[in-house]
Design a protein around this motif. Sequence first.
Motif, PDB file in Angstrom:
ATOM      1  N   ARG A   4      -5.474   4.788  10.010  1.00  0.00           N
ATOM      2  CA  ARG A   4      -5.508   3.342   9.796  1.00  0.00           C
ATOM      3  C   ARG A   4      -5.211   2.927   8.356  1.00  0.00           C
ATOM      4  O   ARG A   4      -5.705   1.930   7.869  1.00  0.00           O
ATOM      5  CB  ARG A   4      -6.880   2.793  10.178  1.00  0.00           C
ATOM      6  CG  ARG A   4      -7.219   2.927  11.627  1.00  0.00           C
ATOM      7  CD  ARG A   4      -8.496   2.227  11.930  1.00  0.00           C
ATOM      8  NE  ARG A   4      -8.873   1.428  10.779  1.00  0.00           N
ATOM      9  CZ  ARG A   4     -10.071   0.900  10.575  1.00  0.00           C
ATOM     10  NH1 ARG A   4     -11.002   1.078  11.433  1.00  0.00           N
ATOM     11  NH2 ARG A   4     -10.337   0.190   9.515  1.00  0.00           N
ATOM     12  N   MET A   5      -4.407   3.693   7.672  1.00  0.00           N
ATOM     13  CA  MET A   5      -4.135   3.415   6.256  1.00  0.00           C
ATOM     14  C   MET A   5      -3.404   2.084   6.065  1.00  0.00           C
ATOM     15  O   MET A   5      -3.726   1.315   5.165  1.00  0.00           O
ATOM     16  CB  MET A   5      -3.322   4.563   5.655  1.00  0.00           C
ATOM     17  CG  MET A   5      -3.195   4.517   4.161  1.00  0.00           C
ATOM     18  SD  MET A   5      -2.350   5.966   3.553  1.00  0.00           S
ATOM     19  CE  MET A   5      -3.735   6.971   3.121  1.00  0.00           C
ATOM     20  N   LYS A   6      -2.439   1.799   6.933  1.00  0.00           N
ATOM     21  CA  LYS A   6      -1.689   0.547   6.809  1.00  0.00           C
ATOM     22  C   LYS A   6      -2.564  -0.661   7.087  1.00  0.00           C
ATOM     23  O   LYS A   6      -2.473  -1.679   6.412  1.00  0.00           O
ATOM     24  CB  LYS A   6      -0.479   0.550   7.739  1.00  0.00           C
ATOM     25  CG  LYS A   6       0.592   1.504   7.303  1.00  0.00           C
ATOM     26  CD  LYS A   6       1.799   1.444   8.200  1.00  0.00           C
ATOM     27  CE  LYS A   6       2.848   2.452   7.718  1.00  0.00           C
ATOM     28  NZ  LYS A   6       4.013   2.478   8.591  1.00  0.00           N
ATOM     29  N   GLU A   7      -3.460  -0.549   8.085  1.00  0.00           N
ATOM     30  CA  GLU A   7      -4.359  -1.661   8.386  1.00  0.00           C
ATOM     31  C   GLU A   7      -5.327  -1.916   7.241  1.00  0.00           C
ATOM     32  O   GLU A   7      -5.629  -3.061   6.904  1.00  0.00           O
ATOM     33  CB  GLU A   7      -5.138  -1.388   9.673  1.00  0.00           C
ATOM     34  CG  GLU A   7      -4.285  -1.442  10.920  1.00  0.00           C
ATOM     35  CD  GLU A   7      -4.213  -0.093  11.608  1.00  0.00           C
ATOM     36  OE1 GLU A   7      -4.994   0.806  11.264  1.00  0.00           O
ATOM     37  OE2 GLU A   7      -3.364   0.051  12.495  1.00  0.00           O
ATOM     38  N   LYS A   8      -5.807  -0.850   6.632  1.00  0.00           N
ATOM     39  CA  LYS A   8      -6.723  -1.000   5.501  1.00  0.00           C
ATOM     40  C   LYS A   8      -6.021  -1.640   4.313  1.00  0.00           C
ATOM     41  O   LYS A   8      -6.593  -2.479   3.608  1.00  0.00           O
ATOM     42  CB  LYS A   8      -7.294   0.363   5.102  1.00  0.00           C
ATOM     43  CG  LYS A   8      -8.276   0.916   6.095  1.00  0.00           C
ATOM     44  CD  LYS A   8      -8.782   2.265   5.627  1.00  0.00           C
ATOM     45  CE  LYS A   8      -9.731   2.876   6.606  1.00  0.00           C
ATOM     46  NZ  LYS A   8     -10.198   4.202   6.184  1.00  0.00           N
ATOM     47  N   THR A   9      -4.770  -1.258   4.087  1.00  0.00           N
ATOM     48  CA  THR A   9      -4.001  -1.840   2.996  1.00  0.00           C
ATOM     49  C   THR A   9      -3.776  -3.331   3.221  1.00  0.00           C
ATOM     50  O   THR A   9      -3.926  -4.138   2.291  1.00  0.00           O
ATOM     51  CB  THR A   9      -2.647  -1.118   2.854  1.00  0.00           C
ATOM     52  OG1 THR A   9      -2.885   0.275   2.675  1.00  0.00           O
ATOM     53  CG2 THR A   9      -1.870  -1.643   1.665  1.00  0.00           C
ATOM     54  N   GLU A  10      -3.432  -3.694   4.436  1.00  0.00           N
ATOM     55  CA  GLU A  10      -3.229  -5.115   4.765  1.00  0.00           C
ATOM     56  C   GLU A  10      -4.524  -5.906   4.625  1.00  0.00           C
ATOM     57  O   GLU A  10      -4.528  -7.037   4.143  1.00  0.00           O
ATOM     58  CB  GLU A  10      -2.668  -5.249   6.185  1.00  0.00           C
ATOM     59  CG  GLU A  10      -1.257  -4.740   6.334  1.00  0.00           C
ATOM     60  CD  GLU A  10      -0.257  -5.489   5.471  1.00  0.00           C
ATOM     61  OE1 GLU A  10      -0.373  -6.720   5.331  1.00  0.00           O
ATOM     62  OE2 GLU A  10       0.637  -4.828   4.910  1.00  0.00           O
ATOM     63  N   ALA A  11      -5.639  -5.320   5.044  1.00  0.00           N
ATOM     64  CA  ALA A  11      -6.929  -5.998   4.930  1.00  0.00           C
ATOM     65  C   ALA A  11      -7.307  -6.205   3.467  1.00  0.00           C
ATOM     66  O   ALA A  11      -7.851  -7.245   3.096  1.00  0.00           O
ATOM     67  CB  ALA A  11      -8.009  -5.196   5.641  1.00  0.00           C
ATOM     68  N   ARG A  12      -7.007  -5.216   2.629  1.00  0.00           N
ATOM     69  CA  ARG A  12      -7.286  -5.331   1.196  1.00  0.00           C
ATOM     70  C   ARG A  12      -6.457  -6.432   0.569  1.00  0.00           C
ATOM     71  O   ARG A  12      -6.937  -7.201  -0.267  1.00  0.00           O
ATOM     72  CB  ARG A  12      -7.016  -3.991   0.519  1.00  0.00           C
ATOM     73  CG  ARG A  12      -8.071  -3.619  -0.472  1.00  0.00           C
ATOM     74  CD  ARG A  12      -7.849  -2.266  -1.127  1.00  0.00           C
ATOM     75  NE  ARG A  12      -8.085  -1.157  -0.226  1.00  0.00           N
ATOM     76  CZ  ARG A  12      -7.161  -0.282   0.158  1.00  0.00           C
ATOM     77  NH1 ARG A  12      -5.930  -0.359  -0.270  1.00  0.00           N
ATOM     78  NH2 ARG A  12      -7.462   0.707   0.969  1.00  0.00           N
TER      79      ARG A  12
END
Length: 131
Positions: A4-12
Amino acid sequence: MAKRMKEKTEARKAAKDPRPTAKVKYVRIAPSKVRVVIDTVRGKSVNEAIAMLEATPKAASEVVAKLIRSATANAEHNQDLARADLYVAEIFADGGPILKRMQPVSKGRGYRINKRTSHITVILDTMKEVR
């Protein structure tokens, strides 16, 4: 590990504060001395804060004035905000690493001298949309 690295980046990115900021790290002035200066400019307009800092005879005033100018330039160039509308919404000084030195004293002893450093952060905001 990369789950979920991309989702975490977008959330940040979505949670990031949109206000213009500037930071300076490892300033060789103790945070307590910097706080005396930054308390005078908190909540003031950018032009008023810089004018006050230029008249303040403290070592930290030069560093803080440069930092406010940097945050103002970030606001003007990156977010197209007018300088006249900006004010110092938040400004704070955190402690950085401490340089530990020894002062020799009598009978072969040594007293420790702590040379403190600061991390200073300023966050600007527009006067029209006060949060």
